[in-house]
Scaffold this active site. Structure first.
Site, PDB file in Angstrom:
ATOM      1  CE  LYS A  85      -5.214  -8.586  -4.946  1.00 59.16           C
ATOM      2  NZ  LYS A  85      -5.522  -8.347  -3.590  1.00 59.16           N
TER       3      LYS A  85
ATOM      4  CE  LYS B  93      -4.491  -1.544   1.223  1.00 61.06           C
ATOM      5  NZ  LYS B  93      -5.007  -2.484   2.212  1.00 61.06           N
TER       6      LYS B  93
ATOM      7  CE  LYS C  60     -12.476  -3.827  -3.420  1.00 57.53           C
ATOM      8  NZ  LYS C  60     -12.752  -4.108  -2.016  1.00 57.53           N
TER       9      LYS C  60
HETATM   10  P1  ADP Z   1      -9.044  -5.521  -2.997  1.00 55.95           P
HETATM   11  O1  ADP Z   1      -7.646  -6.075  -3.156  1.00 55.95           O
HETATM   12  O2  ADP Z   1      -9.673  -5.229  -4.301  1.00 55.95           O
HETATM   13  O3  ADP Z   1      -9.076  -4.324  -2.045  1.00 55.95           O
HETATM   14  P2  ADP Z   1     -10.147  -6.907  -0.762  1.00 55.95           P
HETATM   15  O4  ADP Z   1      -8.835  -6.746  -0.043  1.00 55.95           O
HETATM   16  O5  ADP Z   1     -11.306  -6.122  -0.272  1.00 55.95           O
HETATM   17  O6  ADP Z   1      -9.901  -6.624  -2.319  1.00 55.95           O
HETATM   18  O7  ADP Z   1     -10.509  -8.441  -0.788  1.00 55.95           O
HETATM   19  C1  ADP Z   1     -11.676  -9.039  -0.299  1.00 55.95           C
HETATM   20  C2  ADP Z   1     -11.555 -10.541  -0.448  1.00 55.95           C
HETATM   21  O8  ADP Z   1     -11.397 -10.869  -1.841  1.00 55.95           O
HETATM   22  C3  ADP Z   1     -10.334 -11.123   0.265  1.00 55.95           C
HETATM   23  O9  ADP Z   1     -10.661 -12.402   0.772  1.00 55.95           O
HETATM   24  C4  ADP Z   1      -9.318 -11.252  -0.827  1.00 55.95           C
HETATM   25  O10 ADP Z   1      -8.367 -12.255  -0.575  1.00 55.95           O
HETATM   26  C5  ADP Z   1     -10.192 -11.609  -2.032  1.00 55.95           C
HETATM   27  N1  ADP Z   1      -9.558 -11.132  -3.266  1.00 55.95           N
HETATM   28  C6  ADP Z   1      -9.379  -9.852  -3.637  1.00 55.95           C
HETATM   29  N2  ADP Z   1      -8.762  -9.763  -4.825  1.00 55.95           N
HETATM   30  C7  ADP Z   1      -8.527 -11.044  -5.219  1.00 55.95           C
HETATM   31  C8  ADP Z   1      -7.922 -11.625  -6.386  1.00 55.95           C
HETATM   32  N3  ADP Z   1      -7.455 -10.877  -7.365  1.00 55.95           N
HETATM   33  N4  ADP Z   1      -7.858 -12.964  -6.439  1.00 55.95           N
HETATM   34  C9  ADP Z   1      -8.349 -13.746  -5.444  1.00 55.95           C
HETATM   35  N5  ADP Z   1      -8.936 -13.255  -4.338  1.00 55.95           N
HETATM   36  C10 ADP Z   1      -9.037 -11.928  -4.220  1.00 55.95           C
END
Ligand code: ADP
Ligand code: TRP
Length: 320
Positions: A189, A110, A192
């Site tokens: 990956k 981050k 957001k």
């Molecule tokens: P972001 O990275 O978009 O902020 P979050 O951290 O809110 O997403 O993730 C919410 C859930 O979705 C978590 O369990 C996270 O491991 C899963 N997740 C987010 N992005 C991915 C991805 N690209 N592949 C697999 N799982 C994901």
């Protein structure tokens, strides 16, 4: 088996969230004792606009409910409705070595993306440990990016149990290998934070635009292509039956089909997969009171469990 997971209301839900987390959450609710929550206190580490956060919380809850989360089977709530969690966070902070937090990729990542470091961002994993351990779950279904946070949670629980008494169950991460890391439109990956998402719910034109902008190599239409290194294929297989996957592999290997047509096939898959949920989603999005009542009643149930653990912890550390 007790299952627990949380999702941050930090923006629109995307395919990475769906396959990495939400899909499993919904499947697991059939046979388990599930606790799922909207991690709004975690989202405070990045969202700085109250109205926006309020909207995100409602939207995330409504989307989850539309996708099949059943509040009669599952305890569904908002993290900030459980005051026991920040209380436990403070207690756990006192046994968490700084080095454990300094090693966390998500913190380093981050900062690398320009977010200014602050205490909340740094201590994020302690809050996460608290909101896991307080419900004493057996498993925590998440995507691979959260694996390290679950390891930190386990370390904190083990430290506490060793320092005081066996209070916490040591939870296991539950990560499905096929869905561990869903790629975004740029091949990193999907996240957001990277602005490379394809949202679960978006209008057709936007969906098409996003799918058409997935990064591919420059192999000419006529040439054979390699499915194993292609982002479009990686997303396509998430939606395809085994037979369709095989056919698509052959399409790549035979050559003669351009990425534009393959992307078109992916666009149809995504659109058709989520089409049945739009109607329900509209209902939940329009009915703020209904969603709030569901979260409030979930919070009441969650607090019963959280309260029991916190009381035991407080007795153990000597403040009761
Ligand atoms: P972001 O990275 O978009 O902020 P979050 O951290 O809110 O997403 O993730 C919410 C859930 O979705 C978590 O369990 C996270 O491991 C899963 N997740 C987010 N992005 C991915 C991805 N690209 N592949 C697999 N799982 C994901
Ligand atoms: N950190 C998780 C994410 O960004 C969200 C989260 C907060 C969580 N608390 C949790 C996930 C507890 C699982 C269990 O996705």
């Amino acid at each position: 088996m007790r299952v627990l997971s949380g999702i941050q209301p930090s923006g629109k839900l995307h395919l990475g969230n769906y396959f990495g987390a939400i899909k499993q959450h919904i499947e697991l609710q059939e046979k388990n004792d599930c606790y799922y929550f909207i991690a709004d206190y975690h989202a405070l580490t990045t969202v700085r606009d109250g109205d926006q956060l309020r909207k995100n919380i409602h939207d995330a809850a409504a989307d989850y409910l539309a996708l099949g989360l059943d509040p009669d089977k599952t305890v569904f709530f908002k993290q900030s409705d459980i005051p026991e969690v920040p209380e436990l966070t403070w207690i756990l902070s006192n046994i968490t070595p700084l080095g454990l937090l300094e090693r966390c990729h998500s913190y380093k990542d981050k900062i690398a993306h320009g977010i200014k470091p602050h205490l909340g961002l740094f201590s994020y994993p302690v809050l996460m440990a608290s909101d896991i351990l307080i419900y004493q779950p057996d498993i925590v279904p998440v995507g691979k990016d959260q694996k390290q946070h679950i390891e930190v949670t386990r370390d904190i629980a083990i430290k506490f149990n060793e320092a005081y008494a066996e209070v916490f169950k040591i939870p296991e991460p539950h990560i499905l290998p096929h869905f561990a890391v869903i790629p975004g439109i740029d091949g990193q990956k999907m996240s957001k934070t990277y602005k490379n998402t394809i949202d679960i719910f978006c209008d057709e034109n936007e969906l098409k635009k996003r799918v058409m902008s997935i990064k591919t190599d420059s192999t000419p239409v006529a040439e054979p292509k390699d499915p194993s290194t292609c982002n479009v294929f990686a997303l396509y297989v998430l939606f395809a039956a085994p037979e369709e996957k095989k056919q698509m592999e052959e399409t790549y290997q035979n050559g003669g089909t351009g990425y534009k047509d393959i992307k078109e096939a992916l666009f149809h898959k995504i659109r058709d997969r989520f089409a049945p949920y739009y109607e329900k989603r509209k209902e939940f999005h329009a009915d703020r009171t209904l969603v709030e009542n569901i979260l409030r009643s979930g919070a009441r149930r969650a607090r019963e469990t959280a309260g029991k653990t916190l009381r035991e912890v407080k007795k153990t550390v000597g403040v009761i």
